[in-house]
Each structure stands twice: as structure tokens, then as C-alpha cells.
Write an enzyme that holds these catalytic residues in place. Structure first.
Site, mmCIF file in Angstrom:
data_model
loop_
_atom_site.group_PDB
_atom_site.id
_atom_site.type_symbol
_atom_site.label_atom_id
_atom_site.label_comp_id
_atom_site.label_asym_id
_atom_site.label_seq_id
_atom_site.Cartn_x
_atom_site.Cartn_y
_atom_site.Cartn_z
ATOM 1 N N LYS A 217 37.917 40.097 39.356
ATOM 2 C CA LYS A 217 37.077 40.082 38.159
ATOM 3 C C LYS A 217 37.835 39.532 36.950
ATOM 4 C CE LYS A 217 34.090 42.114 40.742
ATOM 5 N NZ LYS A 217 32.767 41.810 41.142
ATOM 6 N N ARG A 378 35.565 51.362 49.607
ATOM 7 C CA ARG A 378 35.531 49.919 49.871
ATOM 8 C C ARG A 378 36.284 49.540 51.132
ATOM 9 N NH1 ARG A 378 32.794 46.481 45.848
ATOM 10 N NH2 ARG A 378 32.094 48.015 44.338
HETATM 11 O O1 SAT Z 1 36.046 46.914 41.703
HETATM 12 S S1 SAT Z 1 35.472 45.559 41.778
HETATM 13 O O2 SAT Z 1 35.224 45.048 40.416
HETATM 14 O O3 SAT Z 1 36.385 44.663 42.447
HETATM 15 C C1 SAT Z 1 34.014 45.582 42.637
HETATM 16 C C2 SAT Z 1 32.805 45.419 41.805
HETATM 17 O O4 SAT Z 1 32.569 46.210 40.905
HETATM 18 O O5 SAT Z 1 32.033 44.468 42.049
HETATM 19 MN MN MN Z 2 31.214 42.116 42.258
#
Ligand code: SAT
Ligand code: MN
Length: 593
Positions: A217, A378
Site C-alpha cells: 500500500k 491472511r
Molecule cells: O493490510 S493490507 O493493507 O496489506 C490489506 C488490505 O487492507 O487490503
Molecule cells: Mn487491498
């Protein structure tokens, strides 16, 4: 510079700018060891060994999960934290009212204070990584300095890590400087800071996901979007998929949904049985970098090489391709585990096995009402594990985009699908996307918030200027992608989902692809072009009767007027930079309604 004492970790670049920056960071953070990562298999095995010794990873049952490892994050560190995320630009105006802003000088000072001596007794890993396929003009290089083994092992799945990155540094592009230190993981000392003018990121106090894997991100979206505006390209929170018809015709779709709204599922969709000969392949599941390319089209690459996907709810029904993607060489974070090294989560195929340990490591009592796996747990898996990976995922030139889809999680108001009248209307639709909040970010769940282009937490500059950039792109793309809006999450008055979703979304996708080729009908509605019942392929889905379809597609004027009021919240907030075209679009919509 502190000498490396390890047997691996010796890929020293020659680039003086890198050496200087690493030396500078090391003298600030004072690690015992500097480990120069090369991304090799041997190095991976060594790092895995170290992680096990240090209790950072736990090997899973290697018969069931070859190459599978388990990690528990700090219980206060399980999602992105938007209130700790900053855009540090010269003026607050540049960051805009939807971002937290901090003065770069002040923020650097604060962060240097926190980083001072923070790696004492630890190793600083130098992680060179390439975002995008080798040889692509769209690819970018980042280097992350981190004191987290977990981050290194994730980065080597999520990015093309190693020597290849150093080879792609050019005079013109340079490289992104990412500094990451977990510190003591205290929320009060957690800052995820972006310095677009310096192409730099500093993240402290968190070891989780989007806070710590700086290629994702931070670089690919926040810094990327700022670079994109400057250089005429787009960094978007979009999956990329290829639809192949039985005749072998390929269409490429980019789709933006907020975090944890099913991008990974959509990107790996398996068409229903009745759609014989149709094939979906995945180019990317989270991020797209797009740039006008040859023959007037918009070309996109997936800058990542792995998936950091939400686990709960994933099973052989909902997403068999994701299940297969995790079959080997996968890291699991914050799921539940069994004493014999198996993993479990809510919505897995099997009922909970006995003697589960929950994501916090405590024995799990099924009657407790607590979740065994964290809702934002995740898996990190190499995209090469995906049985339906598109071969174009590694293509340096990227894929030409036919359609862009926006969507959110909406229990009411939003019909299953509609199409924008034109690009500007499409930008308005994207700019006004709303979605119910999910566990991917810390905060209250289930409230509708505006999430323009699913970029609210990820746009690295002023949201109004971002809309302007979107509108401007029209002048640089001769053959514009069509723009659509979808909603898989509409509910009836009893709270049941009206649409089965998952593979059945193929029906909507087929209509979209046919619209792009002008081979299917639609009617003009106040909000855009909408399919009639007969425009969708219903073979094999008798449950969706014309009546149910009418419910799914219903435009309730009262709900829409309320929606328009909610849109105002965002528009007012960014009023000074909001392009007037979008205000006109809103007026036109009101008039049509
Ligand atoms: O934690 S992350 O930003 O990589 C996953 C998401 O929020 O899309
Ligand atoms: Mn995402």
C-alpha cells in the site's frame, strides 16, 4: 559500516546512493548486523530457520502444508491503522483533507528520534525489490530496510526480490527508500509515513500487512499514485483479470473494491458449469499500475508477485483457486492452528477440529462466541501457485484494459450492475463509491463510508486532484475503457443476500464484456445503462427469477436521494479541489432521478 557476520546476506550493491543511505540508516538505528538480501532459495531457507529459532514462525505440518509456516502478530497489531498513516508533503493542501498530514521536517525529526538505536541487538535486512515484471517500463524499484524477519519473508513472496531490483534502478526512476522498524509495537509509537517528494517511506511500530510490507500500500499505492499523477500514469487499488470467451477472445478487466470486499475471489473466479468454454485468469488481485500505451489503449500491470489475501470465508466452494494457491510455500498470519500443525479458520471447508489454538494462542472454546481466526487473518502465497494465473501476469508490456469496474459492499441502494454513460460519468461513479467498513482496517465495522475508487486510505495526495487526474487521463487514452459499477452484497428486507456471488458473478462479467464489444442490450436508466433480464445469461441459475432480478436491480428513489446526501459529505470535505465536472454530474443525476 557494521560488517556482516552471517554466511548469507552478502549481496552488496555498488550504487553509492544506496550504500550511503544504508550506512546512514544503520548509524541511526545501530543494528548488530546488516544483512544484504539476495532473494535466493538458500537465503530463504536460512531465514526460515532463523525465524523458527526466534519463534517468529512456526512450521506447519509439512505433509499437509509443504513449505507452510504460521505467524501470530501482536494482538494490537492486526490490521492497517489509518489514524497512524501520514502523507508528509510541503503543504497540508497537497495531502488534502482525507489524509492525515504532517510537516515533513517535523515528521522526519520525530521518526529519527524513534528510530535512534531501535535496531540495537537486532539485524537490519536490506531488501531490494522490484514492483512489476522485469523489463517493464511500468516497473519500479524499492529498497526496504527492516528489522523484521517476517517482513523479509513476506516481501520475497509479494515482490520480485533480489538482484533483479538493483538491475532495474535507472537514473530517471531512482528507487524508493523504505525504512521499517517494529520498535516495541506500541500503538502510541506507530507511524506509517510517506514522503512523496523524496520517494521515501518510514514505518515504525507495526509489523503487520499494509503497515510493514512497504511495497504494497505504501509504495504501490500512496507513493505510486503521487508519482502517477506527476508522470501521467495511474496507481489503483484494483484487481486485474482476463476473461476468455469460448471463441478464444480475451478481454481485460480492472476492478476496484475496498479491502476485504472479495477482490481476490473475483480475480480467481471459476465460471459456472453452464458457461462452458469461458475462462477467467488472474493478472493481479489487489493493485494495478496503468499507463496509456501503444495503439491508444490503457495498459496495466500487476506490480506484485504474490497474494496477501483474507483467509476467513475462503474454502473449496468460495474460492478453490485461492485454496490451491495456499497449498505450498505459504505464510499464514493470525489463523487458528491445531496441535498437529494444521490451520483452520471460520468458513473453511471442515468443521473446527478439536483442540484448536485461536489466533492469540489460547485454547479455543467453540461456545465462547469468539472467532478462532482473526477476521483479518491472511495468507501470503506466491502468485505462481495460482492454477489460473494469467501468463500475462509476467508480461512487461501489461494488458490493454477493456473495462473498469467499481464496487463496494452495500446492503441497499446499489443495483447488481450498471454502466456509466461515458468516462466523466464513470469517474463520478468511482468518486462516489460507498462501502461498508470491514476488518481490514482498525475501526467500527459495517458502516457505510465513501471510499472513492476504493482509494480513500491509499491516495497519496489530495483526493480532489486525484479526481482531476482521472478526468484528465481521458485526453491521453484514445480508446477509453468502459466504466461499470457492481454490488454483490445487496440484501432483502430480511437481511439475506439477494445475489449468490462468487462464480455466478461471471454472468455480470459476461454482460460487461459484451457491452464493451457492443453485442448486448441495455436500457437507459437515471443512474446509467442497465441490463434487462434478457440481457444476462441465466442458464443454470433458475433461482434468479425476473422478480428477484427486479429486486436486485431496483432503483429506489428515496434511497438514492439519501445516497446523494451522503455523497455530499465527501464532496463538501474536498470542495476546494473538487473538479466542477463532478458537481455537474451530481446535478444531472438529481435531475434524472
Ligand atoms: O493490510 S493490507 O493493507 O496489506 C490489506 C488490505 O487492507 O487490503
Ligand atoms: Mn487491498
Amino acid at each position: 559500516m557494521t560488517p556482516t557476520t552471517e554466511k548469507f546476506g552478502n549481496l552488496r550493491p555498488t550504487n553509492p546512493a544506496i550504500l550511503e543511505w544504508v550506512t546512514h540508516t544503520a548509524s541511526l538505528t545501530q543494528p548488530d548486523v546488516i544483512f544484504w538480501c539476495d532473494g535466493s532459495e538458500a537465503e530463504k531457507n536460512y531465514l526460515l530457520e532463523q525465524s523458527i529459532q526466534q519463534n517468529i514462525l512456526q512450521p506447519l505440518n509439512q505433509t499437509k502444508w509443504p513449505g507452510g509456516y504460521y505467524h501470530r502478530s501482536h494482538p494490537n497489531d492486526v490490521a492497517r491503522v489509518e489514524q497512524c498513516t501520514y502523507i508528509c508533503t510541503e503543504t497540508a493542501e497537497e495531502a488534502g483533507p482525507t489524509n492525515n498530514w504532517a510537516d515533513p521536517k517535523e515528521m522526519y525529526q520525530k521518526l529519527y528520534g524513534l528510530l535512534k538505536g531501535s535496531m540495537r541487538g537486532r539485524t537490519m535486512f536490506v531488501v531490494p525489490y522490484l514492483m512489476g515484471p522485469p523489463g517493464s517500463p511500468l516497473s519500479k524499484v524499492g529498497i526496504e530496510l527492516t528489522d523484521s524477519l517476517y517482513v523479509v519473508l513476506n516481501m520475497r513472496i509479494m515482490t520480485r526480490m533480489g538482484e533483479v531490483a538493483y538491475r532495474h534502478i535507472t537514473e530517471e526512476n531512482g528507487f524508493n527508500r523504505g525504512t521499517h522498524s517494529t520498535l516495541d509495537c506500541h500503538p502510541e509509537r506507530r507511524f506509517i509515513c510517506h514522503f512523496p517528494a523524496d520517494n521515501a517511506i518510514i514505518s515504525v511500530g507495526s509489523g503487520y500487512g499494509g503497515n510493514a510490507l512497504l511495497g504494497k500500500k505504501c509504495l504501490a499505492l500512496r507513493i505510486g499514485s503521487a508519482l502517477g499523477r506527476r508522470w501521467g500514469w495511474m496507481a489503483e487499488h484494483m484487481l486485474l483479470l482476463c476473461v476468455e470467451s469460448p471463441e478464444g477472445e480475451k478481454s481485460y478487466i480492472a476492478a476496484a473494491f475496498p479491502s476485504a470486499c472479495g477482490k481476490t475471489n473475483f480475480a480467481m473466479l471459476i465460471p459456472p458449469k453452464s458457461f462452458e468454454g469461458w475462462k477467467i485468469t488472474t493478472v493481479g488481485d489487489d493493485i494495478a499500475w496503468m499507463r496509456p500505451g501503444p495503439n491508444g489503449r490503457l495498459y496495466a500491470i500487476n506490480p506484485e508477485s504474490g497474494y496477501f489475501g483474507v483467509v476467513p470465508g475462503t474454502n473449496m466452494q468460495s474460492n478453490p483457486n485461492a485454496m490451491r494457491s495456499m497449498e505450498k510455500d505459504t505464510l499464514f498470519t493470525n489463523v487458528a492452528i491445531t496441535p498437529d500443525g494444521d490451520v483452520w479458520w471460520e468458513g473453511k471447508d471442515n468443521p473446527p477440529p478439536k483442540d484448536l489454538l485461536d489466533w492469540k494462542g489460547n485454547p479455543w472454546d467453540p461456545k465462547s462466541g469468539e472467532k478462532a481466526a482473526h477476521p483479518n487473518s491472511r495468507f501470503t502465497a506466491p502468485m505462481y501457485n495460482n492454477p489460473v494465473l494469467a501468463k500475462e501476469a509476467d508480461s512487461p508490456k501489461g494488458v490493454p484494459i477493456d473495462a473498469i469496474i467499481f464496487g463496494g459492499r452495500r446492503a441497499t441502494t446499489m443495483p447488481l450492475v450498471f454502466e456509466a454513460f461515458n468516462w466523466t460519468h464513470g469517474v463520478y461513479i468511482g468518486a462516489t463509491v460507498g462501502s461498508e467498513t470491514t476488518a481490514a482496517a482498525v475501526g467500527v465495522m459495517g458502516q457505510v463510508r465513501r471510499d472513492p475508487m476504493a482509494m480513500l486510505p491509499f491516495c497519496g495526495y489530495n483526493m480532489g486532484s486525484y479526481f482531476r487526474h482521472w478526468l484528465n487521463m481521458r485526453h491521453h487514452i484514445a480508446i477509453l475503457p468502459r466504466i461499470f459499477h457492481v454490488n454483490w452484497f445487496r440484501k432483502d428486507t430480511e437481511g439475506n443476500f439477494l445475489w449468490p456471488g462468487f462464480g455466478e458473478n461471471m454472468r455480470v462479467l459476461k454482460w460487461i464484456v459484451q457491452r464493451c464489444k457492443n453485442t448486448i442490450g441495455a436500457i437507459e436508466a437515471p443512474i446509467g445503462w442497465m441490463p434487462r433480464y434478457q440481457d444476462l445469461d441465466w442458464k443454470g441459475l433458475p433461482e434468479i427469477t425476473p422478480e428477484k432480478f427486479a429486486q436486485l436491480m431496483k432503483i429506489d428513489t428515496k434511497e438514492w436521494l439519501h445516497e446523494l446526501m451522503l455523497q455530499d459529505e465527501l464532496f463538501m470535505k474536498i470542495y476546494t479541489t473538487l473538479p466542477k465536472e463532478l458537481v455537474y454530474q451530481r446535478e444531472l443525476l438529481i435531475a434524472r432521478l
